[in-house]
Design a protein around this motif. Structure first.
Motif, PDB file in Angstrom:
ATOM      1  N   THR A 185       0.845  -1.198   0.000  1.00 57.02           N
ATOM      2  CA  THR A 185       0.000   0.000   0.000  1.00 57.02           C
ATOM      3  C   THR A 185       0.878   1.245   0.000  1.00 57.02           C
ATOM      4  O   THR A 185       0.605   2.214  -0.728  1.00 57.02           O
ATOM      5  CB  THR A 185      -0.913   0.012   1.237  1.00 57.02           C
ATOM      6  OG1 THR A 185      -1.773  -1.124   1.198  1.00 57.02           O
ATOM      7  CG2 THR A 185      -1.761   1.278   1.282  1.00 57.02           C
ATOM      8  N   SER A 188       2.320   1.751  -3.445  1.00 53.99           N
ATOM      9  CA  SER A 188       1.294   2.207  -4.380  1.00 53.99           C
ATOM     10  C   SER A 188       1.026   3.696  -4.217  1.00 53.99           C
ATOM     11  O   SER A 188       1.008   4.455  -5.185  1.00 53.99           O
ATOM     12  CB  SER A 188       0.009   1.403  -4.164  1.00 53.99           C
ATOM     13  OG  SER A 188      -1.043   1.915  -4.952  1.00 53.99           O
ATOM     14  N   VAL A 193       6.785   2.101  -7.639  1.00 53.47           N
ATOM     15  CA  VAL A 193       6.274   0.956  -8.402  1.00 53.47           C
ATOM     16  C   VAL A 193       7.277  -0.192  -8.434  1.00 53.47           C
ATOM     17  O   VAL A 193       6.920  -1.349  -8.158  1.00 53.47           O
ATOM     18  CB  VAL A 193       5.907   1.380  -9.838  1.00 53.47           C
ATOM     19  CG1 VAL A 193       5.255   0.213 -10.581  1.00 53.47           C
ATOM     20  CG2 VAL A 193       4.976   2.575  -9.823  1.00 53.47           C
ATOM     21  N   CYS A 218      -3.252  -4.266  -4.332  1.00 56.12           N
ATOM     22  CA  CYS A 218      -2.224  -3.241  -4.107  1.00 56.12           C
ATOM     23  C   CYS A 218      -1.303  -3.085  -5.305  1.00 56.12           C
ATOM     24  O   CYS A 218      -1.012  -1.960  -5.737  1.00 56.12           O
ATOM     25  CB  CYS A 218      -1.399  -3.584  -2.867  1.00 56.12           C
ATOM     26  SG  CYS A 218      -2.241  -3.374  -1.296  1.00 56.12           S
ATOM     27  N   ASP A 221      -3.102  -1.625  -8.285  1.00 60.60           N
ATOM     28  CA  ASP A 221      -3.295  -0.202  -8.035  1.00 60.60           C
ATOM     29  C   ASP A 221      -2.003   0.566  -8.304  1.00 60.60           C
ATOM     30  O   ASP A 221      -2.016   1.641  -8.920  1.00 60.60           O
ATOM     31  CB  ASP A 221      -3.747  -0.002  -6.586  1.00 60.60           C
ATOM     32  CG  ASP A 221      -4.035   1.450  -6.257  1.00 60.60           C
ATOM     33  OD1 ASP A 221      -4.657   2.132  -7.097  1.00 60.60           O
ATOM     34  OD2 ASP A 221      -3.638   1.907  -5.173  1.00 60.60           O
ATOM     35  N   SER A 222      -0.881   0.005  -7.860  1.00 60.68           N
ATOM     36  CA  SER A 222       0.420   0.651  -8.058  1.00 60.68           C
ATOM     37  C   SER A 222       0.748   0.786  -9.547  1.00 60.68           C
ATOM     38  O   SER A 222       1.133   1.861 -10.016  1.00 60.68           O
ATOM     39  CB  SER A 222       1.496  -0.162  -7.343  1.00 60.68           C
ATOM     40  OG  SER A 222       2.749   0.461  -7.445  1.00 60.68           O
ATOM     41  N   ARG A 225      -1.796   3.285 -11.239  1.00 61.98           N
ATOM     42  CA  ARG A 225      -1.497   4.690 -10.959  1.00 61.98           C
ATOM     43  C   ARG A 225      -0.350   5.198 -11.828  1.00 61.98           C
ATOM     44  O   ARG A 225      -0.315   6.369 -12.205  1.00 61.98           O
ATOM     45  CB  ARG A 225      -1.114   4.861  -9.488  1.00 61.98           C
ATOM     46  CG  ARG A 225      -2.268   4.787  -8.502  1.00 61.98           C
ATOM     47  CD  ARG A 225      -1.742   4.748  -7.073  1.00 61.98           C
ATOM     48  NE  ARG A 225      -2.799   4.571  -6.104  1.00 61.98           N
ATOM     49  CZ  ARG A 225      -3.276   5.540  -5.317  1.00 61.98           C
ATOM     50  NH1 ARG A 225      -2.783   6.757  -5.418  1.00 61.98           N
ATOM     51  NH2 ARG A 225      -4.240   5.292  -4.441  1.00 61.98           N
TER      52      ARG A 225
END
Length: 350
Positions: A185, A188, A193, A218, A221-222, A225
């Protein structure tokens, strides 16, 4: 059965109180607690912890203060629950008072209470106090390390979270599933990354921890993004959690940020299939179209929501007032309404 018992003792009363709490019947538990012929730390702890677990942190603190007024000594279980309540309410002033009580009663070296104290300071945004206490702890376990790593993640200190994770590995403390959720988390939310990918890849290979849904969420999401959608699609192919809407919702949010319309439509279709009444994919897709000026597509999404009776959940805001965090929601009349007052107005109460 309890009412028909001829001879009731403290154990039978506590068993009944515990049953009410476990069933989530907290109003009944509160009333039953008031009828207890004898109270001890077990009865107080049972009610306080049940209130905290159910999200009634204000009520839990009220019970805790009553416990103090009646002269009962809080145990480490009591204090851990109360610290959790303070963290949830972002009530650092009450948390510091509990910290002082912990020092006064010599419970400062209890790892259970210490971990809860780190969590409280972290949730209240005082990450320096959390780390200062962490560094003074004579004994740390996995939970303690996890709280501090997660605390850095919560407060946007990704590099500190990764560094502490490495310190944990070097200390020979074994990371668990929660450790990896915390550090991934942090990666991210801080744009780390490559660090996140390396840690994710090491989970099973080096630490024997199988990646679960939260870990895949997680890392996706990383990658999302960062706009690395090719890597996301490769990961999705081998991921065993394709039918969980959480992963797809996280990815759709990234598609919106990077205006990736083609992937957004595919992801939204998955969400429509998996969770048809969830308003989030409709809203995210509509926001993506509106950011690109595609108003016909926005209207089509709204029409689809009406057709399928999908209702958007109301928005919430939080306001700190007199050492409390007050929750507000927007109702159908576009007023800001305190949800507790709204429930009282409708004849219900917490």
């Amino acid at each position: 059965m309890f009412d028909k018992m001829l001879h009731k003792n403290i154990y039978s009363w506590h068993a009944m109180l515990s049953a009410y709490c476990k069933a989530g019947m907290l109003d009944d538990a509160n009333g039953f607690f008031d009828e207890l012929p004898e109270r001890n730390s077990v009865s107080w702890n049972t009610l306080i912890s049940a209130l905290v677990r159910s999200g009634f942190e204000k009520r839990a603190l009220g019970v805790y203060y009553n416990m103090n007024r009646e002269g009962f000594m809080p145990t480490h279980f009591t204090l851990a629950s109360v610290l959790s309540a303070c963290g949830a309410l972002v009530d650092v002033q009450s948390g510091r008072q509990v910290h002082g009580l912990i020092v006064k009663h010599g419970i400062i070296n209890d790892v259970f209470v210490g971990s809860a104290l780190i969590g409280m300071y972290s949730k209240c945004g005082d990450i320096e106090a959390a780390r200062q206490f962490f560094d003074t702890m004579t004994y740390k376990n996995t939970v303690t390390w996890n709280e501090m790593i997660h605390g850095y993640a919560q407060n946007g200190s990704g590099n500190d979270s990764v560094c502490l994770y490495r310190d944990m590995i070097q200390s020979s403390e074994k990371p668990d599933e929660i450790t990896f959720v915390a550090v991934l988390t942090a990666c991210s939310h801080s744009g780390l990354v490559d660090h996140g990918i390396a840690i994710f890849d090491s989970m099973e290979q080096e630490h024997g921890v199988e990646p679960l849904l939260d870990h895949y969420t997680c890392i996706i999401d990383s990658l999302g993004r960062a706009g690395r959608f090719n890597a996301v699609e490769v990961l999705l192919e081998k991921m065993p959690y394709k039918d969980d809407p959480v992963v797809w919702e996280v990815l759709l949010s990234s598609c919106r940020v990077h205006a990736n319309v083609s992937l957004a439509k595919r992801v939204a279709d998955e969400l429509f299939r998996l969770d048809p009444q969830n308003s989030a994919p409709y809203v995210l897709l509509a926001n993506l179209y509106s950011s690109l000026g595609r108003w016909d597509d926005v209207e089509a999404i709204r029409g689809k929501m009406i057709e399928k009776n999908v209702v958007k959940s109301p928005g919430y805001s939080w306001l700190e007032h007199k050492n409390w965090m007050q929750t507000f929601m927007v109702d159908d009349r576009n007023e800001m309404v305190d949800d507790e007052f709204a429930e009282a107005r409708n004849g219900t109460s917490l």
